[in-house]
Design a protein around this motif. Structure first.
Motif, PDB file in Angstrom:
ATOM      1  N   ARG A 128       0.830  -1.213   0.000  1.00 52.51           N
ATOM      2  CA  ARG A 128       0.000   0.000   0.000  1.00 52.51           C
ATOM      3  C   ARG A 128       0.856   1.252   0.000  1.00 52.51           C
ATOM      4  O   ARG A 128       2.078   1.215   0.213  1.00 52.51           O
ATOM      5  N   TRP A 140      -3.840   3.963   0.449  1.00 56.31           N
ATOM      6  CA  TRP A 140      -4.326   3.487  -0.846  1.00 56.31           C
ATOM      7  C   TRP A 140      -3.818   2.044  -0.996  1.00 56.31           C
ATOM      8  O   TRP A 140      -2.615   1.813  -1.197  1.00 56.31           O
ATOM      9  N   PHE A 142      -3.060  -1.433  -2.689  1.00 56.41           N
ATOM     10  CA  PHE A 142      -2.817  -1.905  -4.058  1.00 56.41           C
ATOM     11  C   PHE A 142      -3.869  -2.940  -4.476  1.00 56.41           C
ATOM     12  O   PHE A 142      -4.153  -3.088  -5.660  1.00 56.41           O
ATOM     13  N   TRP A 145      -6.492  -0.972  -6.113  1.00 54.39           N
ATOM     14  CA  TRP A 145      -5.923   0.028  -7.032  1.00 54.39           C
ATOM     15  C   TRP A 145      -6.598  -0.023  -8.403  1.00 54.39           C
ATOM     16  O   TRP A 145      -6.717  -1.061  -9.023  1.00 54.39           O
ATOM     17  N   PHE A 159      -4.617   9.392  -7.151  1.00 51.23           N
ATOM     18  CA  PHE A 159      -4.737   7.939  -7.084  1.00 51.23           C
ATOM     19  C   PHE A 159      -6.208   7.538  -7.107  1.00 51.23           C
ATOM     20  O   PHE A 159      -7.052   8.175  -6.475  1.00 51.23           O
ATOM     21  N   VAL A 161      -8.808   4.404  -6.336  1.00 49.62           N
ATOM     22  CA  VAL A 161      -9.005   3.105  -5.702  1.00 49.62           C
ATOM     23  C   VAL A 161     -10.493   2.777  -5.704  1.00 49.62           C
ATOM     24  O   VAL A 161     -11.339   3.667  -5.617  1.00 49.62           O
TER      25      VAL A 161
END
Length: 224
Positions: A128, A140, A142, A145, A159, A161
């Motif tokens: 993360r 955030w 992954f 993601w 980003f 998510v």
């Protein structure tokens, strides 16, 4: 002809030399960054963090990189009324009246923008990305993601998510952002394919960098 040709060649060489110096500095910085990434993942493969931190980590999670950045997230500008308005004047005491206003228009919400907040610590791990500040904390994952976007100078990031409707991101100094960009790319590979998958990628990148090393331009003058 020789004098003017040589003068033109010197000017062209001076311009080419400036471009070379910029390209070489970027190349040298990338070699330094990818060497640092290689060392970070070598430590992660051994079960060690590459940077000291105060983060509470999950089992099997290792810190790859830390730095300073400014957190930002989606917010709105102030709203406004569009349309007519009216008011009523009410007497209170002799010579004094109080006016009450009323809006009859339509309220228009403010425009959505990225609101820049505090500067804090950014932590990138094998699982993360995190921001830790005095007033704001954010992570955030992954595993959630969906993607990311950055500016042309690699300094500002947004980003995406899947577990969050509003976007958010981090602003770095350009030199820090360049390093973060390359670390992030390898962290995503690691999250998807495992730490061991990063080593051959880095070897190829470093090999390609060596092959693409900028060559210093030579000055060629006419003897006639």
């Amino acid at each position: 002809m020789g004098f003017w040709a040589n003068l033109k060649a010197k000017r062209a060489h001076k311009s080419a030399l400036r471009e070379y110096e910029i390209s070489y500095a970027d190349w040298e910085r990338d070699v330094e960054i990818f060497t640092k990434i290689k060392e970070a993942f070598a430590l992660a493969a051994k079960g060690e963090d590459a940077a000291s931190n105060l983060t509470v980590q999950k089992p099997g999670e290792f810190v790859l990189w830390t730095g300073q950045g400014q957190f930002h997230e989606t917010g709105r500008t102030a709203g406004r009324y569009e349309g007519s308005s009216q008011g009523v004047s009410i007497p209170i005491v002799a010579g004094i009246r109080y006016r009450v206003g009323a809006n009859r228009g339509t309220f228009v919400s403010g425009t959505e923008i990225q609101v820049y907040k505090e500067v804090g610590e950014v932590v990138l791990t094998t699982e993360r990305l995190m921001f830790n500040g005095m007033m704001n904390t954010k992570e955030w994952l992954f595993s959630k993601w969906n993607g990311a976007a950055t500016t042309s100078d690699e300094s500002d990031y947004i980003f995406h998510v899947s577990n969050r409707q509003k976007t958010s991101g981090i602003l770095f100094q350009p030199s820090t952002g360049r390093e973060f960009n390359r670390f992030l790319a390898q962290a995503l590979i690691s999250a998807e394919q495992g730490i061991s998958a990063v080593k051959p990628v880095l070897s190829e990148v470093l090999k390609g960098l060596e092959e693409d090393k900028p060559k210093k331009p030579l000055l060629e003058l006419s003897s006639s």
